[in-house]
Design a protein around this motif. Structure first.
Motif, PDB file in Angstrom:
ATOM      1  N   TRP A   9       0.825  -1.196   0.000  1.00 54.21           N
ATOM      2  CA  TRP A   9       0.000   0.000   0.000  1.00 54.21           C
ATOM      3  C   TRP A   9       0.868   1.258   0.000  1.00 54.21           C
ATOM      4  O   TRP A   9       0.612   2.197  -0.756  1.00 54.21           O
ATOM      5  CB  TRP A   9      -0.914  -0.009   1.227  1.00 54.21           C
ATOM      6  CG  TRP A   9      -1.790   1.206   1.301  1.00 54.21           C
ATOM      7  CD1 TRP A   9      -2.936   1.429   0.615  1.00 54.21           C
ATOM      8  CD2 TRP A   9      -1.574   2.361   2.111  1.00 54.21           C
ATOM      9  NE1 TRP A   9      -3.459   2.648   0.942  1.00 54.21           N
ATOM     10  CE2 TRP A   9      -2.637   3.246   1.864  1.00 54.21           C
ATOM     11  CE3 TRP A   9      -0.598   2.731   3.027  1.00 54.21           C
ATOM     12  CZ2 TRP A   9      -2.751   4.478   2.494  1.00 54.21           C
ATOM     13  CZ3 TRP A   9      -0.705   3.956   3.646  1.00 54.21           C
ATOM     14  CH2 TRP A   9      -1.771   4.808   3.382  1.00 54.21           C
ATOM     15  N   GLN A  11       3.937   1.486  -1.024  1.00 58.24           N
ATOM     16  CA  GLN A  11       4.656   1.576  -2.289  1.00 58.24           C
ATOM     17  C   GLN A  11       3.748   2.134  -3.385  1.00 58.24           C
ATOM     18  O   GLN A  11       4.159   2.965  -4.163  1.00 58.24           O
ATOM     19  CB  GLN A  11       5.182   0.196  -2.678  1.00 58.24           C
ATOM     20  CG  GLN A  11       6.141   0.214  -3.824  1.00 58.24           C
ATOM     21  CD  GLN A  11       6.689  -1.171  -4.118  1.00 58.24           C
ATOM     22  OE1 GLN A  11       6.018  -2.177  -3.885  1.00 58.24           O
ATOM     23  NE2 GLN A  11       7.895  -1.211  -4.622  1.00 58.24           N
ATOM     24  N   SER A  12       2.515   1.694  -3.417  1.00 52.87           N
ATOM     25  CA  SER A  12       1.567   2.199  -4.394  1.00 52.87           C
ATOM     26  C   SER A  12       1.307   3.689  -4.172  1.00 52.87           C
ATOM     27  O   SER A  12       1.274   4.466  -5.105  1.00 52.87           O
ATOM     28  CB  SER A  12       0.261   1.417  -4.299  1.00 52.87           C
ATOM     29  OG  SER A  12      -0.719   2.006  -5.099  1.00 52.87           O
ATOM     30  N   ARG A  15       4.343   5.661  -5.333  1.00 52.65           N
ATOM     31  CA  ARG A  15       4.389   5.808  -6.803  1.00 52.65           C
ATOM     32  C   ARG A  15       3.399   6.854  -7.281  1.00 52.65           C
ATOM     33  O   ARG A  15       3.690   7.656  -8.160  1.00 52.65           O
ATOM     34  CB  ARG A  15       4.097   4.476  -7.483  1.00 52.65           C
ATOM     35  CG  ARG A  15       5.273   3.540  -7.527  1.00 52.65           C
ATOM     36  CD  ARG A  15       4.944   2.383  -8.418  1.00 52.65           C
ATOM     37  NE  ARG A  15       3.758   1.696  -7.926  1.00 52.65           N
ATOM     38  CZ  ARG A  15       3.674   0.398  -7.725  1.00 52.65           C
ATOM     39  NH1 ARG A  15       4.682  -0.381  -8.014  1.00 52.65           N
ATOM     40  NH2 ARG A  15       2.565  -0.132  -7.272  1.00 52.65           N
ATOM     41  N   LYS A  16       2.204   6.843  -6.695  1.00 54.57           N
ATOM     42  CA  LYS A  16       1.185   7.820  -7.073  1.00 54.57           C
ATOM     43  C   LYS A  16       1.673   9.228  -6.774  1.00 54.57           C
ATOM     44  O   LYS A  16       1.545  10.128  -7.604  1.00 54.57           O
ATOM     45  CB  LYS A  16      -0.117   7.541  -6.327  1.00 54.57           C
ATOM     46  CG  LYS A  16      -1.219   8.541  -6.628  1.00 54.57           C
ATOM     47  CD  LYS A  16      -2.426   8.323  -5.760  1.00 54.57           C
ATOM     48  CE  LYS A  16      -2.209   9.086  -4.488  1.00 54.57           C
ATOM     49  NZ  LYS A  16      -3.378   9.320  -3.678  1.00 54.57           N
TER      50      LYS A  16
END
Length: 189
Positions: A9, A11-12, A15-16
């Motif tokens: 979560w 990491q996502s 990235r966002k």
């Protein structure tokens, strides 16, 4: 919530945020370049610079406005938390005016109102993209927040006035062109 789910979560989310920061940075750089170029040209050449504003910065303006259409995708997918409909209306208004009206009519591109409209658009976007870029990384400045929340109040009505003037110029030019075309046809007969 296990450690692997939490790290995925984060990491996502990371990235966002990196993607949004880069997007806002690119938009900020584009609009800052346009605004700075317009100001330098105005202080160097005076009113003469306003006549060829579109020729000098039109390509970069079209690129920035085209890239801004990604914001609709960001909102639709959930990357950004803005409301879709108001942003859609604002972007479509700019796209129609820039691509449908200004780009298509060379005679009207030389009007002062194009320069004024571009100044207003870029002023708003510079502040908005700076605020959004810094918000993504968790940085907040009181003055920038205040500008982001209040600058649009006086500038949007001025934009609407400039757009109305532009449409009036455009309409008058088309009427004059049609009248001249009719007279030239009568002369040939």
């Amino acid at each position: 919530m296990g450690p692997s789910v939490l790290s995925a979560w984060l990491q996502s989310r990371y990235r966002k945020n990196v993607y949004l920061f880069i997007y806002y940075l690119i938009q900020f750089c584009g609009h800052s370049w346009i605004f700075t170029n317009m100001m330098v040209r105005f202080f160097s050449f005076g009113k003469d610079s306003m006549v060829d504003t579109f020729y000098a910065i039109g390509l970069v303006m079209r690129i920035c406005q085209s890239i801004s259409l990604l914001e609709l995708v960001h909102i639709y997918v959930g990357i950004e938390s803005n409301h879709l409909f108001p942003r859609f209306l604002q972007l479509m208004e700019r796209v129609i005016i820039l691509f449908g009206v200004i780009t298509s009519q060379e005679e009207v591109q030389e009007k002062y109102v194009v320069c004024v409209l571009f100044i207003f658009w870029n002023l708003l976007d510079m502040v908005r993209y700076t605020y959004s870029m810094l918000s993504v990384i968790g940085t907040s400045y009181t003055i920038l927040t205040w500008l982001s929340q209040t600058l649009w109040m006086p500038v949007y009505p001025l934009c609407v006035l400039a757009e109305g003037m532009y449409f009036t110029y455009s309409h008058l030019y088309m009427e004059r062109r049609d009248v001249l075309r009719v007279f030239s046809i009568k002369k040939k007969m």
